[in-house]
Design an enzyme around this catalytic site. Structure first.
Site, mmCIF file in Angstrom:
data_model
loop_
_atom_site.group_PDB
_atom_site.id
_atom_site.type_symbol
_atom_site.label_atom_id
_atom_site.label_comp_id
_atom_site.label_asym_id
_atom_site.label_seq_id
_atom_site.Cartn_x
_atom_site.Cartn_y
_atom_site.Cartn_z
ATOM 1 N N LEU A 26 0.814 -1.216 0.000
ATOM 2 C CA LEU A 26 0.000 0.000 0.000
ATOM 3 C C LEU A 26 0.848 1.267 0.000
ATOM 4 O O LEU A 26 0.310 2.371 -0.075
ATOM 5 C CB LEU A 26 -0.896 0.028 1.246
ATOM 6 N N THR A 72 10.808 -3.270 2.261
ATOM 7 C CA THR A 72 10.055 -4.269 2.998
ATOM 8 C C THR A 72 10.817 -5.584 2.901
ATOM 9 O O THR A 72 11.960 -5.626 2.426
ATOM 10 C CB THR A 72 8.608 -4.351 2.468
ATOM 11 N N LYS A 76 15.258 -5.541 4.558
ATOM 12 C CA LYS A 76 15.531 -4.604 5.654
ATOM 13 C C LYS A 76 16.918 -4.795 6.268
ATOM 14 O O LYS A 76 17.500 -3.846 6.788
ATOM 15 C CB LYS A 76 14.449 -4.719 6.726
ATOM 16 N N ASN A 97 14.120 0.278 7.077
ATOM 17 C CA ASN A 97 12.971 0.286 6.162
ATOM 18 C C ASN A 97 12.896 1.580 5.354
ATOM 19 O O ASN A 97 11.993 1.749 4.538
ATOM 20 C CB ASN A 97 11.658 0.071 6.928
ATOM 21 N N ASP A 113 9.499 2.087 11.377
ATOM 22 C CA ASP A 113 8.501 1.185 11.952
ATOM 23 C C ASP A 113 8.379 1.402 13.457
ATOM 24 O O ASP A 113 7.274 1.394 14.010
ATOM 25 C CB ASP A 113 8.885 -0.279 11.696
ATOM 26 N N GLY A 136 4.072 -13.838 19.069
ATOM 27 C CA GLY A 136 4.979 -14.092 17.951
ATOM 28 C C GLY A 136 6.394 -13.633 18.244
ATOM 29 O O GLY A 136 6.641 -12.903 19.213
ATOM 30 N N ALA A 137 7.320 -14.080 17.387
ATOM 31 C CA ALA A 137 8.736 -13.775 17.622
ATOM 32 C C ALA A 137 9.496 -13.582 16.323
ATOM 33 O O ALA A 137 10.699 -13.818 16.263
ATOM 34 C CB ALA A 137 9.379 -14.899 18.439
ATOM 35 N N ARG A 161 6.615 -20.193 19.835
ATOM 36 C CA ARG A 161 6.364 -21.606 19.540
ATOM 37 C C ARG A 161 7.568 -22.516 19.786
ATOM 38 O O ARG A 161 7.436 -23.729 19.745
ATOM 39 C CB ARG A 161 5.915 -21.768 18.085
ATOM 40 N N ARG A 165 13.128 -19.552 19.361
ATOM 41 C CA ARG A 165 12.496 -18.237 19.252
ATOM 42 C C ARG A 165 12.494 -17.526 20.610
ATOM 43 O O ARG A 165 12.686 -16.306 20.689
ATOM 44 C CB ARG A 165 11.063 -18.379 18.741
#
Length: 283
Positions: A26, A72, A76, A97, A113, A136-137, A161, A165
């Site tokens: 976008l 992106t 990066k 970024n 970011d 998340g990681a 998980r 991580r």
């Protein structure tokens, strides 16, 4: 490069977003909306499919019309060796970024970011929390930790998980001076009781958690924006919790990019957000 970038019609200027895949981005919609609002008729912003192998060649072909680049995945980190300088913010997470080409020909990298996340939270009145949770990681989780170093005064619990991580997140915590505790993904429903929950996982990953949203949820920052809302964000809103979306993040990080690349400030946040919402509705 003696021409100034601050005049509206000095000369043609170019910017673009690079990545792979890139067709979904976008960024062109947001940056072009900003140029229209700022009267920068001679500015253009495009997207280019570029992977890590092609990145050095792309850089080699740029001329003095180029003002900046958005980057992106998977670029990066790969871009860092091609730059003359990177900001402390970018160095803190080893991720760039944003690249700005200065008037003396230098390539300067930054990470918008992280301040973009902080700005998106502040827009919703979240200045400070005493604890937080991250779902998340992956790469986005390290940026989320860096943002939380500016917002969270206490412990951040990362739900992951694997032990590998978990070890990564603890290392990022030490590096960013954030108190990080890790927990297994099987207990991720416990995350939803935190004052601030940051979901950094791919689409569909948190859908199963929607049924565990508490009756009075606090704030959810879900970095996804397409499809939107996620099942988790929809349930969160239904129960009256505050939700910050991936579009909010995308807009605020793009605002900072526009300001750096054009030298014009403030960038038109509302016009950029409306353009992004319109583009997503059209999809």
């Amino acid at each position: 490069m003696s021409d100034t970038v601050h005049t509206d019609h000095a000369r043609r200027r170019r910017a673009a977003v690079l990545g792979s895949p890139i067709a979904h981005s976008l960024s062109p919609v947001l940056h072009r909306a900003a140029y229209r609002e700022l009267g920068l008729a001679d500015w253009s912003y495009d997207r280019f499919e570029v992977d890590e192998a092609a990145l050095p060649g792309f850089f080699g072909g740029l001329d003095e019309e180029w003002a900046g680049l958005s980057l992106t995945m998977p670029l990066k980190r790969a871009v860092i060796p091609l730059l003359d300088e990177i900001s402390e913010t970018a160095a803190s997470v080893e991720a760039v970024n944003t690249v700005v080409f200065t008037e003396d020909g230098r390539r300067v990298g930054d990470n918008t970011d992280i301040p973009g996340m902080v700005a998106a939270l502040r827009e919703r009145g979240i200045e400070q929390v005493d604890s937080a949770a991250i779902l998340g990681a992956g790469a986005t989780a390290s940026s989320a930790l860096a943002a939380l170093s500016r917002v969270c005064t206490g412990e951040v619990v990362a739900y992951v998980r694997s032990e590998a991580r978990a070890a990564e997140m603890r290392q990022w915590g030490e590096r960013l001076d954030v108190e990080v505790r890790t927990a297994d993904w099987s207990d991720a429903d416990q995350a939803l009781r935190a004052p601030l929950v940051v979901a950094t996982t791919p689409a569909g990953t948190t859908d199963a958690l929607a049924s565990a949203v508490p009756e009075r949820p606090a704030t959810l920052f879900d970095v996804l924006y397409d499809p939107w809302p996620t099942a988790l964000a929809a349930r969160w809103s239904m129960y009256g919790g505050a939700v910050v979306s991936g579009l909010d993040l995308l807009v605020h990080q793009a605002v900072l990019q526009v300001e750096q690349m054009t030298g014009r400030s403030p960038a038109p946040v509302d016009a950029m957000r409306k353009a992004g919402e319109h583009a997503l509705d059209a999809r």
